[in-house]
Enzyme design. Structure first.
Site, PDB file in Angstrom:
ATOM      1  N   ARG B  39       0.852  -1.204   0.000  1.00  0.00           N
ATOM      2  CA  ARG B  39       0.000   0.000   0.000  1.00  0.00           C
ATOM      3  C   ARG B  39       0.875   1.237   0.000  1.00  0.00           C
ATOM      4  O   ARG B  39       1.738   1.403   0.848  1.00  0.00           O
ATOM      5  CB  ARG B  39      -0.882  -0.013   1.249  1.00  0.00           C
ATOM      6  CG  ARG B  39      -1.842   1.151   1.317  1.00  0.00           C
ATOM      7  CD  ARG B  39      -3.094   0.828   2.107  1.00  0.00           C
ATOM      8  NE  ARG B  39      -2.916   0.941   3.541  1.00  0.00           N
ATOM      9  CZ  ARG B  39      -3.846   0.613   4.447  1.00  0.00           C
ATOM     10  NH1 ARG B  39      -4.995   0.113   4.061  1.00  0.00           N
ATOM     11  NH2 ARG B  39      -3.613   0.743   5.711  1.00  0.00           N
ATOM     12  N   SER B 107     -13.096  -3.371   0.227  1.00  0.00           N
ATOM     13  CA  SER B 107     -13.298  -3.007   1.629  1.00  0.00           C
ATOM     14  C   SER B 107     -14.769  -2.756   1.914  1.00  0.00           C
ATOM     15  O   SER B 107     -15.404  -1.966   1.204  1.00  0.00           O
ATOM     16  CB  SER B 107     -12.524  -1.723   1.967  1.00  0.00           C
ATOM     17  OG  SER B 107     -11.147  -1.941   1.848  1.00  0.00           O
ATOM     18  N   LYS B 136      -5.310   4.093   9.522  1.00  0.00           N
ATOM     19  CA  LYS B 136      -6.064   4.571   8.375  1.00  0.00           C
ATOM     20  C   LYS B 136      -7.078   5.598   8.865  1.00  0.00           C
ATOM     21  O   LYS B 136      -8.069   5.268   9.512  1.00  0.00           O
ATOM     22  CB  LYS B 136      -6.765   3.383   7.704  1.00  0.00           C
ATOM     23  CG  LYS B 136      -7.019   3.579   6.226  1.00  0.00           C
ATOM     24  CD  LYS B 136      -7.268   2.247   5.509  1.00  0.00           C
ATOM     25  CE  LYS B 136      -7.480   2.462   4.022  1.00  0.00           C
ATOM     26  NZ  LYS B 136      -8.824   2.909   3.698  1.00  0.00           N
TER      27      LYS B 136
END
Lengths: 211, 211
Positions: B39, B107, B136
């Protein structure tokens, strides 16, 4: 690859536009742009796709090729005609491999880079920056008209001149033999995108008739 | 799609890592990670590809699937196994269309979203955030263990729990029936990625033996 008229390649830039991408592209397409490049920076993938979808509708209706800056995933997702890549983007060889059907353009500023890009599979080149420009901060030193002519002579693929091109210098740029001019601020930053595009188109036609 | 062991899904995060992506992935892979997600945020395409290429070598040598966050173009370019998408990324339906061979994860935080994603072609789900998490910022409100269980029950595709999972709450997460846990900070932010991964792996194996 289908035959493309590269003569007036208009690139969006929301930082200087007075209207949305869709409106700007509509005006430019109606007034004589022959290729549209959608360029976005710092946008998440979802809104990028949404911008591209809106513009894709406009260009498809008018039969004008749509090129997406940098993002092959976006180009494939909206079924654009191609992508334009530079040194910070996907390497040309990988791009060619994962997107065999897209038109792939590559930015160059030297004859050496131009020959390399042609060898690696570029379908056309963006050569510049020809003149100093404020639109693209990382554009580097101006290459000038002589270098532009050398680049055009060195390769067999279409060459589009880019960087600081306006109505005053358009004719000398065309005189180098390039296949077209890419314009950002002089068109999409103009008070009337339609009028600006029309003026470029007229000058280009006039120049062609003289040849 | 080949059968994948989703049990320990490790996600990189250079903001909290003490080492490079390559080193972190090497340690995690050696110590029992079963899936790796790379990521990156705010990285130009070229350096993104380069990061992915380095990690790709490591995961390939160890036979572990590599999932790329958000960017289908990068996943295709480095021949990764899949992509993981969320609401700011490529819409699932378009992703499925342009990358039929990639594993696509999505997600979700509700049963409704889970059913929609399954219907639109997701191969697995990341469900969360289960607990509060600092990794996050846009993760939203924690969904908790009950919701996690409901999501797992509602779909037929693998569900990986994500968000605030650590060694203390691991067992109760696994008890919901999920196929695996996705871990960021408790592994890639640890002093020793190797030790942290090994501890997770051991607890997961212990839990499995009890079943």
């Amino acid at each position: 690859m289908k035959v493309i008229d590269w003569s007036l390649y208009v690139i969006t830039d929301r930082k200087i536009q007075k209207k949305s991408n869709k409106e700007v592209v509509e005006e430019a397409a109606d007034a004589g742009a022959s290729v549209i490049q959608l360029r976005e920076k710092n946008l998440a993938t979802r809104p990028w796709v949404e911008e591209a979808q809106k513009v894709r509708e406009v260009t498809r209706r008018r039969g004008i090729p749509l090129i997406i800056n940098d993002r092959i995933d976006i180009a494939l997702a909206v079924d654009a005609d191609g992508v334009h890549l530079g040194e910070e983007d996907m390497p040309l060889v990988l791009a060619r491999k994962i997107a065999p059907s897209l038109i792939i353009g590559y930015s160059v500023s030297t004859v050496e880079e131009a020959l390399k890009a042609e060898k690696e599979g570029a379908d056309y080149l963006g050569a510049g920056t020809v003149f100093p420009t404020s639109t693209k901060k990382d554009a580097g030193e101006p290459i000038g008209l002589e270098r532009l002519k050398e680049i055009k002579k060195a390769v067999n693929i279409p060459v589009v001149a880019i960087g600081g091109i306006n109505l005053s210098n358009l004719e000398e740029v065309l005189a180098t033999g390039v296949d077209g001019v890419a314009v950002v601020s002089a068109i999409v930053g103009a008070e009337s995108v339609r009028e600006a595009t029309r003026s470029f188109r007229q000058k280009i036609e006039l120049f062609r008739r003289k040849l």
